[in-house]
Enzyme design. Sequence first.
Site, PDB file in Angstrom:
ATOM      1  N   ASP A  58       0.831  -1.178   0.253  1.00 25.64           N
ATOM      2  CA  ASP A  58      -0.011  -0.063  -0.107  1.00 25.64           C
ATOM      3  C   ASP A  58       0.397   1.272  -0.109  1.00 25.64           C
ATOM      4  O   ASP A  58       0.499   2.160  -0.851  1.00 25.64           O
ATOM      5  CB  ASP A  58      -0.886  -0.126   0.975  1.00 25.64           C
ATOM      6  CG  ASP A  58      -2.031  -0.982   1.763  1.00 25.64           C
ATOM      7  OD1 ASP A  58      -2.067  -2.105   0.362  1.00 25.64           O
ATOM      8  OD2 ASP A  58      -3.371  -1.256   1.842  1.00 25.64           O
TER       9      ASP A  58
ATOM     10  N   ASP B 172       1.098   4.137  -2.476  1.00 28.13           N
ATOM     11  CA  ASP B 172       0.433   5.757  -2.130  1.00 28.13           C
ATOM     12  C   ASP B 172       1.188   6.547  -2.663  1.00 28.13           C
ATOM     13  O   ASP B 172       1.316   7.826  -3.091  1.00 28.13           O
ATOM     14  CB  ASP B 172       0.664   5.740  -0.144  1.00 28.13           C
ATOM     15  CG  ASP B 172      -0.551   4.958   0.281  1.00 28.13           C
ATOM     16  OD1 ASP B 172      -1.500   4.697  -0.920  1.00 28.13           O
ATOM     17  OD2 ASP B 172      -1.033   4.782   1.293  1.00 28.13           O
TER      18      ASP B 172
ATOM     19  N   LYS C 243     -27.571 -12.280  -5.968  1.00 30.33           N
ATOM     20  CA  LYS C 243     -28.776 -10.951  -6.312  1.00 30.33           C
ATOM     21  C   LYS C 243     -28.113  -9.977  -5.548  1.00 30.33           C
ATOM     22  O   LYS C 243     -28.741 -10.175  -4.080  1.00 30.33           O
ATOM     23  CB  LYS C 243     -30.209 -10.737  -6.061  1.00 30.33           C
ATOM     24  CG  LYS C 243     -31.082  -9.967  -6.038  1.00 30.33           C
ATOM     25  CD  LYS C 243     -32.056 -10.023  -6.222  1.00 30.33           C
ATOM     26  CE  LYS C 243     -32.977  -8.456  -5.802  1.00 30.33           C
ATOM     27  NZ  LYS C 243     -32.840  -7.781  -4.716  1.00 30.33           N
TER      28      LYS C 243
ATOM     29  N   ARG D 120     -30.266   4.296 -10.950  1.00 31.85           N
ATOM     30  CA  ARG D 120     -31.264   4.188 -11.853  1.00 31.85           C
ATOM     31  C   ARG D 120     -32.696   5.432 -11.434  1.00 31.85           C
ATOM     32  O   ARG D 120     -32.936   5.184 -13.142  1.00 31.85           O
ATOM     33  CB  ARG D 120     -31.994   2.941 -11.220  1.00 31.85           C
ATOM     34  CG  ARG D 120     -33.225   2.271 -11.907  1.00 31.85           C
ATOM     35  CD  ARG D 120     -33.542   0.469 -11.286  1.00 31.85           C
ATOM     36  NE  ARG D 120     -34.352  -0.017 -11.613  1.00 31.85           N
ATOM     37  CZ  ARG D 120     -36.110   1.237 -11.440  1.00 31.85           C
ATOM     38  NH1 ARG D 120     -36.112   1.882 -10.773  1.00 31.85           N
ATOM     39  NH2 ARG D 120     -36.757  -0.130 -12.477  1.00 31.85           N
TER      40      ARG D 120
ATOM     41  N   LYS E 293     -31.235 -15.857 -15.016  1.00 32.75           N
ATOM     42  CA  LYS E 293     -31.604 -15.063 -16.137  1.00 32.75           C
ATOM     43  C   LYS E 293     -31.767 -16.620 -17.877  1.00 32.75           C
ATOM     44  O   LYS E 293     -30.488 -17.434 -17.688  1.00 32.75           O
ATOM     45  CB  LYS E 293     -30.284 -14.343 -16.488  1.00 32.75           C
ATOM     46  CG  LYS E 293     -30.317 -13.182 -15.595  1.00 32.75           C
ATOM     47  CD  LYS E 293     -29.088 -12.422 -15.789  1.00 32.75           C
ATOM     48  CE  LYS E 293     -28.857 -11.112 -14.732  1.00 32.75           C
ATOM     49  NZ  LYS E 293     -27.676 -11.047 -14.559  1.00 32.75           N
TER      50      LYS E 293
ATOM     51  N   CYS F  85     -36.002  14.595  31.590  1.00 32.60           N
ATOM     52  CA  CYS F  85     -36.157  16.273  32.809  1.00 32.60           C
ATOM     53  C   CYS F  85     -37.264  16.569  32.820  1.00 32.60           C
ATOM     54  O   CYS F  85     -37.792  17.583  33.530  1.00 32.60           O
ATOM     55  CB  CYS F  85     -35.767  16.928  31.924  1.00 32.60           C
ATOM     56  SG  CYS F  85     -36.693  17.640  30.503  1.00 32.60           S
TER      57      CYS F  85
ATOM     58  N   CYS G 257     -38.576  16.572  22.812  1.00 30.94           N
ATOM     59  CA  CYS G 257     -37.969  16.952  24.366  1.00 30.94           C
ATOM     60  C   CYS G 257     -37.877  18.317  23.711  1.00 30.94           C
ATOM     61  O   CYS G 257     -37.073  18.605  23.952  1.00 30.94           O
ATOM     62  CB  CYS G 257     -37.432  16.159  24.797  1.00 30.94           C
ATOM     63  SG  CYS G 257     -36.535  17.074  26.440  1.00 30.94           S
TER      64      CYS G 257
HETATM   65  S1  IVH Z   1     -30.257  -7.994 -13.274  1.00 35.56           S
HETATM   66  C1  IVH Z   1     -33.210  -5.911 -15.695  1.00 35.56           C
HETATM   67  N1  IVH Z   1     -28.135  -9.130 -12.320  1.00 35.56           N
HETATM   68  O1  IVH Z   1     -31.548  -6.219  -8.073  1.00 35.56           O
HETATM   69  C2  IVH Z   1     -32.766  -5.898 -14.474  1.00 35.56           C
HETATM   70  N2  IVH Z   1     -30.002  -7.234 -11.477  1.00 35.56           N
HETATM   71  O2  IVH Z   1     -34.624  -5.153  -9.906  1.00 35.56           O
HETATM   72  C3  IVH Z   1     -31.803  -6.394 -14.663  1.00 35.56           C
HETATM   73  N3  IVH Z   1     -29.371  -7.076  -8.889  1.00 35.56           N
HETATM   74  O3  IVH Z   1     -32.277  -3.546  -9.644  1.00 35.56           O
HETATM   75  C4  IVH Z   1     -31.116  -6.788 -13.410  1.00 35.56           C
HETATM   76  N4  IVH Z   1     -27.651  -8.102  -8.609  1.00 35.56           N
HETATM   77  O4  IVH Z   1     -29.744  -3.808  -8.895  1.00 35.56           O
HETATM   78  C5  IVH Z   1     -29.043  -8.576 -12.405  1.00 35.56           C
HETATM   79  N5  IVH Z   1     -26.774 -10.301 -11.035  1.00 35.56           N
HETATM   80  C6  IVH Z   1     -28.249  -9.514 -10.584  1.00 35.56           C
HETATM   81  C7  IVH Z   1     -27.993  -8.659 -10.120  1.00 35.56           C
HETATM   82  C8  IVH Z   1     -29.225  -7.239 -10.286  1.00 35.56           C
HETATM   83  C9  IVH Z   1     -28.334  -7.042  -8.101  1.00 35.56           C
HETATM   84  C10 IVH Z   1     -30.139  -6.107  -8.612  1.00 35.56           C
HETATM   85  C11 IVH Z   1     -30.759  -4.490  -9.846  1.00 35.56           C
HETATM   86  C12 IVH Z   1     -31.746  -4.534 -10.075  1.00 35.56           C
HETATM   87  C13 IVH Z   1     -32.225  -5.275  -8.478  1.00 35.56           C
HETATM   88  C14 IVH Z   1     -33.565  -5.842  -9.356  1.00 35.56           C
END
Ligand code: IVH
Length: 675
Positions: A33, A37, A115, A136, A286, A407, A422
């Site tokens: 580090d 720095d 997530k 967002r 997904k 008090c 208060c």
């Molecule tokens: S895909 C169309 N992948 O979860 C939205 N979202 O509403 C595509 N999030 O606002 C999101 N981890 O902020 C995706 N691996 C991940 C995620 C993720 C967290 C959040 C994201 C989104 C919310 C779901």
Amino acid sequence: MSKKIAAEMAALAAQLEEHNHRYHVLAAPLITDRKYDRLLADLQELERAHPELQRPDSPTLRVGGAPTSQFPTYRHEVPMLSLDNSYSRQDVLEFDRRVREALPGELVEYIAELKIDGVALNLSYEGSLLVRAVTRGDGVSGDEVTANARTIRSIPLRLQEPGIRAEVRGEVYMAAEDFAALNRSREQEGEALFANPRNSTAGSLKLQDPRLVASRRLRFFAYWLHQPEGKTLTQHEQLETLAGWGLPVNPERARCAGIEQVFAFYDECEASREHLPYDIDGIVVKVDNLDQQRRLGHTAKSPRSAIAYKFRAAQARTRLLNISLQVGRTGTVTPVALLEPVLLAGSTVQRATLHNEDEIRRRDLRKGDLVILEKGGDVIPKVVGVVLEERPSWAVPFQFPEHCPACQSPLLRDPEEVATRCENPACPAQLKRRLEHFAARTALDIEGLGPAVVDQLVDRLLVRDVGDLYDLDLETLAGLERLAKKSAQNLLDGLDRSLQRPFDRVLFGLGIRHVGATVALALARHFRDLDALSRASAEELEAVPEIGPTITHSVCAFFANPQNQPLLAKLRRAGLQLALPEEEVAAPPNFFTGKTAVLTGALMHYTREQAAACIQRLGGRIAPSVSKKTDLVVAGESAGSKLDKARELGVLVLSEEEFTARLAEAGIVVVPDPL
Ligand code: IVH
């Protein structure tokens, strides 16, 4: 000469970013580090000498630049949708059925990711350079927080492959340990705690001062890529592409041949989430194939090709033994549930905030009730319900006390607010909290003035306001319980050292409502000394970019209150710093001194932040929009409505050339950007 220096700066920047990536993305640093720095300090020194040569991807931007007054709104290139949530296998099976029905006869593979429980952020890269970061917002447009995003070490300022134009989305989050450390220091300082890492991330990302953002140690995981000329076919390849460019991608993910494998991944994650160094609130499923994703399309809110499968919050039941009241520094009274200790998600819980009187009434919480506690994303457990069947026959509705527990003065409730207060300025509980705040590390940093000493000083009537601290002597202090002579002397030394703290920290330490550290600094910089600030009218206060009507009202009320006059006199007599030192006063008078400027349109040779920083360094201010208070507008290419407004109001408009010339007059020379 300048070419050679520019080359040296470019080399240093590249070296620093390489080490940064190794440290913050790969977790495999090569240098210490200290060495890092030192390299950074070298670059900073070159940039100080040649501010015009600072590059838009300079690693020095990561320590944070000049504060902004308001985030511009930016419309997303691709709208930011959200995901449908589900909490049960049934919902996820339904999702799988819908997907397969829409793609008859096709093979469907899923990718399951964690997530991350943070805040979504869109990054725009042009020519591989990070040019914009936007939150967002409402999904269509969000706040442009580029300067703040640059302080996030795991976000590359330049991608590792040249010539990339892409939109990257991901989650900004705060690691559990950083969150705990932040709350610990806030607690010490008497500041409100963040309920969970997500809230502290959201709060940090919206701070107006990038230097503060840098101190919050936010992190990032990328999970989505939009590249018009991209060649990848699947989500898993997209993630590999992102990682290849140097973006941090979460390693925990699974490619699933069918929905059963998704469930297996979910179970694994739920079981191991406690061991992760950050919070997750579920998984995201997904469809892996991007062409299938495209054909599935989306509803108004969310894509049909993905779903969030969330974890249920951990719950526990326990008895509510009592409800006590806590009096804060500004008089806010918060009811707190005292509980029979119970184990919840790994820790013992015996207190939980009940927020306010309405919350207790809404849930009809009664002493003796069996209550349901929940710890979801929140680190602070919540009382979410009562088991009515288990209510003891003697339980009666809770009567919110009418008098302050410290008090005995009557408690008031502003009909506009939910909080009970208060209003007695001499309330010993409030005074104790005020003293603790005054002594906190980010305020006057008075060593040796902890809660035990504060309690005695107030209870023995030795201190009636923070000014009295400076009249204490060794004999008095040594007479306190459990305070040896040595500790008493330490405290006196601590008080002595506090006389050197800068004016903005004194101002923060006074604990004026709504005046946090950042606002205190803005006020100190604007008004320079306590006299000027105490005389400022509401109009003058509101003219400061960071200051709105709420703060204005509170500052005016503080100085108008005759009870605060003796306090201020004591601070003056004690010799505290009640003005900013001369060196802090900006550059010698020049064209920009004291002027309020608005930037609009695209400048060729500066980023917005650079132009703003030049003006601020010369003693000018930046405002987000044109009004009667605007002194000048710097208009770049394709300036729009702000320029029209400026013309309408007859405000001076400078072209980029004229702006550059004015800067040169004031001693800042800008040569065309080598990039
Ligand atoms: S895909 C169309 N992948 O979860 C939205 N979202 O509403 C595509 N999030 O606002 C999101 N981890 O902020 C995706 N691996 C991940 C995620 C993720 C967290 C959040 C994201 C989104 C919310 C779901």
